[in-house]
Design a protein around this motif. Structure first.
Motif, PDB file in Angstrom:
ATOM      1  N   GLU A  74      -8.440   0.410  -3.700  1.00 26.65           N
ATOM      2  CA  GLU A  74      -8.191   0.344  -5.141  1.00 26.65           C
ATOM      3  C   GLU A  74      -6.715   0.529  -5.497  1.00 26.65           C
ATOM      4  OE1 GLU A  74     -10.688   3.241  -6.901  1.00 26.65           O
ATOM      5  OE2 GLU A  74     -12.551   2.129  -6.532  1.00 26.65           O
ATOM      6  N   SER A  75      -5.960   1.186  -4.632  1.00 29.13           N
ATOM      7  CA  SER A  75      -4.560   1.485  -4.968  1.00 29.13           C
ATOM      8  C   SER A  75      -3.697   0.237  -5.093  1.00 29.13           C
ATOM      9  CB  SER A  75      -3.956   2.419  -3.910  1.00 29.13           C
ATOM     10  OG  SER A  75      -3.840   1.762  -2.661  1.00 29.13           O
ATOM     11  N   CYS A  78       2.543   1.659  -3.525  1.00 26.93           N
ATOM     12  CA  CYS A  78       1.571   2.018  -4.562  1.00 26.93           C
ATOM     13  C   CYS A  78       1.076   3.458  -4.420  1.00 26.93           C
ATOM     14  CB  CYS A  78       0.377   1.061  -4.528  1.00 26.93           C
ATOM     15  SG  CYS A  78       0.777  -0.622  -5.060  1.00 26.93           S
ATOM     16  N   ASN A  79       1.039   3.966  -3.194  1.00 25.07           N
ATOM     17  CA  ASN A  79       0.509   5.308  -2.973  1.00 25.07           C
ATOM     18  C   ASN A  79       1.583   6.393  -2.950  1.00 25.07           C
ATOM     19  OD1 ASN A  79      -2.600   5.348  -2.236  1.00 25.07           O
ATOM     20  ND2 ASN A  79      -1.741   3.426  -1.440  1.00 25.07           N
ATOM     21  N   HIS A 134       0.832  -1.204   0.000  1.00 22.81           N
ATOM     22  CA  HIS A 134       0.000   0.000   0.000  1.00 22.81           C
ATOM     23  C   HIS A 134       0.870   1.258   0.000  1.00 22.81           C
ATOM     24  CE1 HIS A 134      -2.811   3.017   1.745  1.00 22.81           C
ATOM     25  NE2 HIS A 134      -3.731   2.326   1.082  1.00 22.81           N
ATOM     26  N   CYS A 158      -3.141  -2.801  -8.631  1.00 24.68           N
ATOM     27  CA  CYS A 158      -2.134  -2.888  -9.693  1.00 24.68           C
ATOM     28  C   CYS A 158      -1.168  -4.045  -9.483  1.00 24.68           C
ATOM     29  CB  CYS A 158      -1.364  -1.573  -9.796  1.00 24.68           C
ATOM     30  SG  CYS A 158      -0.493  -1.119  -8.281  1.00 24.68           S
TER      31      CYS A 158
END
Length: 598
Positions: free
Chosen positions: A511-512, A409-410, A406, A515
């Motif tokens: 949603e992050s 990705c963010n 997380h 991927c």
């Protein structure tokens, strides 16, 4: 006749012997017979007395030998006891001694002194067998075909040259890179305006890094040994937190070798050591540096302690030198933990710890700061060795894995394109509190009590308990309430903040993370994480969720379905990697053939 015997007894000076509870028989004898008998008696009495005297003299002669033998045996058994009970310590001492003996080669290095803007001088040591740092780099500057790389070593023990770096150089560990050793002012130079600077002061090192990068186009990495690890990480922390000041200055990587979390904890651990008082050695070494660097006369009037007082001398002389209270000095200069935060994650950091380190006890290392090295380790594997990296977490490790995903990705702008191939989560909780508290109604297995005892054991073994003990009021047998309190005290946050930030898997399911493919494995018979505590609405953000009937808690070997799913997941990753490699090779072949299709 009796009349003849009595004058004989009264006329002689005889040694009288008193016999109690014995019968005495008197025989009438003549004077000549009595004299003969008396001579025989005196001779007989003299023999045992002589034998007794000789025995005493012989025993007195044997006493020193017996004492020496006793001392030898005591020393032997003490040495055996020390070796058996402190094997790690002794093996660490042996390893270090052998390394210093074979690789302490100051004569094989050349010294260069550079004057800083404040008038003080720092030193650079380079191997004599190595080509000049500046000549080759200047040529590379013009060609721009490949940036040269250099490792700057920060020696331990406030020494000028570190034998460990000499050893690495002799084993050709840094093949293809240049190396040098950096000394802050005062280590191998004289002080001019101020007393000896802190061994972890970063400003001189940052000036030298800027010089190498701006003038000679070097990519710079740092490697620190012992207290040099604090110097290295503090430099990284300073650069990462003041980018506007240092104008895009950037480090390629950092290696920390056998350094302490806190310098005080490492040095003070020797105060109970009856054989090697390293705190005294460090105190004497610091005083020698002050004398050699012309700094002693500046601080002497304010120093009241002596080197043989050990740590108390080190504390006082440091406070006087830096003109600050010790608490401020420790927090600003000698606490590695202070520099372990999210800001350093933009640079890959490798930390090396030895369990048999006799200077930095393994128990003094706090593992909770390792979390800032995981992302750095992923970047290191990808950038240096071109690995595709996947994570697999078990139990609470699932929260660690998903939180890492997380975070990456963010914050893609921060982590510069860092990417995970996949993530597998095995038998982890949605919410740690819900899982642990579910066992409070279980009269047979109070897992919350087990976890509380385990957490306390970790604090004891990692030397963390003394730091939090004054703020603790609960006990491990209270179960969850103890866990909640000890976590809040350790992280210095309210439990609600701790739970939301560290221990809630649902917070990282959004949603992050879509991927990256994520496989979650759940066992219906998990006795630690009840199946009923899992919220299915978060499954939509995961690529695959496997729910098995068997497996318990992390008992993956008891469920073939779980083993097959993990094996298939790995096969898919390898197959995709092989396809990508084949396509890449075809592109390279087409490029070399001049194909327009490339």
């Amino acid at each position: 006749p009796w009349s003849d015997a009595l004058p004989l007894c009264s006329g002689k000076n005889l040694e009288c012997t008193y016999v109690r509870n014995a019968e005495v028989t008197l025989f009438p004898v003549t004077r000549s017979q009595a004299a003969t008998k008396m001579d025989e008696y005196q001779k007989a009495a003299a023999v045992p007395a002589l034998a007794e005297t000789n025995g005493v003299e012989h025993a007195e002669k044997d006493t020193p030998k017996r004492k020496m033998l006793s001392l030898k045996l005591a020393a032997y058994f003490s040495a055996v006891y020390q070796l058996l009970t402190h094997y790690n310590w002794w093996s660490g001492l042996f390893d270090s001694f052998i390394m210093i003996l074979w690789h302490h080669r100051p004569l094989s290095f050349s010294k260069e002194m550079i004057k800083a803007s404040d008038g003080e001088t720092y030193a650079i040591w380079t191997p004599k067998t190595q080509t000049s740092l500046y000549h080759d780099a200047a040529i590379m500057k013009h060609h721009q075909s490949k940036r040269p790389h250099i490792w700057i070593c920060l020696p331990g023990g406030m020494e000028s040259i570190d034998p460990a770096m000499t050893a690495l150089h002799s084993f050709d560990t840094f093949k293809g890179s240049k190396i040098c050793m950096f000394n802050n002012p005062g280590i191998s130079t004289n002080m001019v305006n101020t007393p000896l600077v802190s061994p972890t002061e970063p400003k001189y090192l940052i000036d030298y890094i800027r010089y190498l990068q701006n003038v000679y186009n070097y990519d710079v990495s740092l490697i620190g040994f012992s207290i040099g690890t604090v110097h290295a990480l503090r430099t990284v922390h300073t650069i990462c937190n003041h980018q506007e000041k240092y104008n895009g200055l950037k480090l390629t990587s950092v290696i920390l070798v056998h350094g302490p979390d806190k310098v005080r904890e490492a040095v003070c651990s020797f105060q109970q050591n009856w054989l090697f008082r390293m705190d005294l050695y460090f105190a004497l070494h610091i005083q020698r540096l002050h004398y050699m660097s012309n700094s002693w006369n500046m601080i002497k009037p304010n120093v009241s302690k002596y080197p043989f007082e050990g740590w108390s001398y080190i504390e006082e002389v440091t406070s006087v030198t830096l003109n600050k209270e010790w608490s401020e000095c420790e927090e600003e200069y000698f606490n590695l933990r202070r520099f372990c935060d999210e800001s350093i994650e933009c640079v890959p950091v490798l930390r090396i710890i030895a369990k048999n380190d006799f200077v930095v006890p393994f128990e003094s290392i706090d593992e909770k700061y390792f979390k800032h090295f995981l992302i750095e380790y992923i970047r290191y594997l990808q950038n240096v060795y071109h690995y595709d990296v996947s994570l697999i977490g078990f139990s609470i490790g699932t929260v660690h894995a998903l939180r890492t995903l997380h975070t990456i990705c963010n914050h893609q702008e921060k982590y510069n394109g860092l990417k995970l191939t996949s993530v597998i989560l095995v038998h982890g909780p949605d919410n740690v509190r819900e899982a642990v508290c579910s066992s409070r109604q279980n009269w047979l297995f109070r897992m919350d009590v087990y976890f509380a005892l385990h957490i306390q054991r970790l604090h004891y073994m990692r030397n963390s308990w003394n730091m939090i003990k004054p703020n603790m009021s609960k006990y491990p047998f209270e179960g969850w309430s103890y866990i909640e309190e000890v976590t809040s005290v350790t992280l210095n946050k309210e439990w609600s903040e701790c739970e939301e930030e560290y221990f809630n898997l649902r917070r990282f399911c959004d949603e992050s993370i879509e991927c990256v493919p994520v496989l979650r494995i759940i066992a219906k018979n998990d006795f630690v994480v009840p199946f009923e505590s899992i919220d299915e609405k978060y499954f939509k953000h995961l690529k695959q969720v496997l729910i098995s009937e068997r497996g318990g808690h992390c008992g993956v070997s008891r469920c073939n379905k779980t083993l097959e799913a993990i094996a298939k997941w790995n096969d898919d990753i390898i197959q995709n990697a092989n396809v990508n490699e084949k396509v890449h090779k075809q592109c390279l072949d087409a490029y070399h053939c001049g194909s327009i299709a490339c």
